[in-house]
Design an enzyme around this catalytic site. Structure first.
Site, PDB file in Angstrom:
ATOM      1  N   LYS A   1       1.691  -1.123   5.157  1.00 51.34           N
ATOM      2  CA  LYS A   1       2.446  -1.769   4.076  1.00 51.34           C
ATOM      3  C   LYS A   1       3.576  -2.659   4.614  1.00 51.34           C
ATOM      4  CE  LYS A   1       1.240   1.961   0.941  1.00 51.34           C
ATOM      5  NZ  LYS A   1       0.080   1.289   0.350  1.00 51.34           N
TER       6      LYS A   1
ATOM      7  N   ALA B   1       3.832  -4.114   7.634  1.00 50.82           N
ATOM      8  CA  ALA B   1       3.260  -5.291   8.296  1.00 50.82           C
ATOM      9  C   ALA B   1       2.720  -6.277   7.262  1.00 50.82           C
ATOM     10  CB  ALA B   1       2.147  -4.859   9.247  1.00 50.82           C
TER      11      ALA B   1
ATOM     12  N   GLY C   1      -0.565  -4.032 -11.788  1.00 55.36           N
ATOM     13  CA  GLY C   1      -1.910  -4.610 -11.663  1.00 55.36           C
ATOM     14  C   GLY C   1      -2.179  -5.602 -12.776  1.00 55.36           C
TER      15      GLY C   1
ATOM     16  N   ASP D   1     -11.014  -7.415  -4.418  1.00 53.88           N
ATOM     17  CA  ASP D   1     -10.422  -6.430  -3.497  1.00 53.88           C
ATOM     18  C   ASP D   1      -8.913  -6.376  -3.761  1.00 53.88           C
ATOM     19  OD1 ASP D   1      -9.576  -4.861  -1.408  1.00 53.88           O
ATOM     20  OD2 ASP D   1     -10.614  -5.981   0.167  1.00 53.88           O
TER      21      ASP D   1
ATOM     22  N   ASP E   1       1.654  -5.331  -1.660  1.00 52.40           N
ATOM     23  CA  ASP E   1       2.388  -5.852  -0.488  1.00 52.40           C
ATOM     24  C   ASP E   1       2.521  -7.378  -0.577  1.00 52.40           C
ATOM     25  OD1 ASP E   1       2.427  -3.240   0.477  1.00 52.40           O
ATOM     26  OD2 ASP E   1       0.547  -3.506   1.558  1.00 52.40           O
TER      27      ASP E   1
HETATM   28  O1  RIB Z   1      -0.907  -1.375   0.826  1.00 50.69           O
HETATM   29  C1  RIB Z   1      -2.081  -1.513   1.569  1.00 50.69           C
HETATM   30  C2  RIB Z   1      -1.915  -0.893   2.911  1.00 50.69           C
HETATM   31  O2  RIB Z   1      -1.721   0.493   2.739  1.00 50.69           O
HETATM   32  C3  RIB Z   1      -3.102  -1.028   3.823  1.00 50.69           C
HETATM   33  O3  RIB Z   1      -3.055  -2.180   4.629  1.00 50.69           O
HETATM   34  C4  RIB Z   1      -3.071   0.261   4.638  1.00 50.69           C
HETATM   35  O4  RIB Z   1      -2.759   0.062   5.965  1.00 50.69           O
HETATM   36  C5  RIB Z   1      -2.054   1.160   3.927  1.00 50.69           C
HETATM   37  O5  RIB Z   1      -0.916   1.292   4.663  1.00 50.69           O
END
Ligand code: RIB
Length: 311
Positions: free
Chosen positions: A40, A42, A223, A247, A253
């Site tokens: 999250k 990154a 959402g 997806d 994020d």
């Molecule tokens: O929010 C999505 C992320 O949650 C994914 O990339 C996964 O790594 C988890 O941390």
């Protein structure tokens, strides 16, 4: 340019696509598979950087191939990697993700190096952190480190944005009420408050409870139901644009990364929310997590397309 510090997680995402989730004890063939950078923290850093923000990542990675690839990924996106710490004898964080045909996902994470990101590791980054204009946090690193980062932000007058994901039932309101922005999705809001959030009224009531604890701005991502910003003086519901989701992984994020980039540039919360909402919408129309995040040019084109449709 004002700098954003993301203090948080780095994972490698191992993703399988399926027409439907397997039942307990059932084995199913997946329709597709990939491994890609995630986590999250990154993801939020990459989304902001792709939109042109100046981002510093403070994170712990494993001393393995996944850790090495994660560092390269941050560098590729021009993210300041001076405080990306490789933890010896430790595996990188990994997320096992399954995405079904509706775009809905399920995620199981193994913290790896993220679990060893203790508050003392923040110390070496303190000087550079004190020069940042926004600190962005999530909950995939130890809670004590999150609390230390919030306290640091308060001490230095730096606004802190906390995305309480994954949800933690034992979150201390006393410690998180110093955040400028508290940004859960509706599930995280339900778990954090112990209140139902299936309806918009339920979300409003739960957000009000958080404001009662002293939080300044509660922003709930919902959402396809859009997002809701509540503060002492504001209640703004932003509808989501209708698109076909393929997806939804990392859409929250994308929202936070875009919000952070727009907020440090403009200081305008409502404008930043509208942009973030559209940026997250665009991300769900593409597969992958970071790979689904648009750069500034693609995002501008998408906004023009949407505005053309609504004009
Ligand atoms: O929010 C999505 C992320 O949650 C994914 O990339 C996964 O790594 C988890 O941390």
């Amino acid at each position: 340019m004002k700098k954003i510090a993301v203090i948080g997680s780095t994972m490698m995402d191992v993703v399988s696509y399926t027409d439907r989730m397997p039942e307990a004890g059932e084995t199913r063939m997946s329709t597709d598979f990939h491994i890609a950078a995630g986590g999250k923290g990154a993801n939020q850093a990459i989304a902001a950087a792709k939109l042109g923000a100046d981002v510093m990542m403070v994170t712990a990675i494993g001393d393995d191939l996944f850790g090495e690839n994660s560092r390269k990924n941050f560098r590729r996106h021009n993210i300041d990697d001076r405080h990306i710490m490789t933890i010896s004898d430790t595996a990188n964080g990994v997320a096992s993700i399954t995405v079904e045909a509706s775009g809905q996902n399920r995620i199981l994470i193994c913290a790896g190096a993220n679990g060893k990101f203790t508050p003392d590791l923040l110390k070496s980054a303190e000087h550079d952190l004190s020069l940042c204009s926004l600190i962005v946090l999530q909950l995939e690193i130890p809670l004590e480190t999150v609390y230390a980062a919030i306290a640091f932000g308060k001490k230095h007058g730096i606004p802190v944005l906390l995305n309480p994901a994954p949800a933690a039932e034992n979150l201390s309101f006393e410690k998180v009420c110093d955040c400028e922005f508290f940004m859960p999705n509706e599930t995280e809001l339900a778990i954090t408050t112990g209140m139902p959030t299936e309806t918009l009224d339920g979300v409003r009531a739960a957000a009000k409870k958080l404001l009662g604890h002293g939080l300044k701005n509660v922003i709930v991502t919902m959402g396809s139901r859009g997002s809701l910003w509540m503060s002492k003086d504001h209640e703004v519901h932003i509808e989501a644009s209708e698109v076909k989701a393929v997806d939804t992984t990392g859409a929250g994020d994308a929202f936070i990364g875009c919000f952070a980039a727009s907020y440090v540039a403009s200081g305008d919360i409502e404008k930043s929310l509208r942009r973030a909402s559209r940026y997250a919408t665009l991300s769900v129309t593409r597969t992958g997590t970071q790979g689904s995040y648009a750069d500034a040019e693609e995002f501008t084109a998408f906004l023009q397309e949407l505005d053309g449709k609504t004009a």
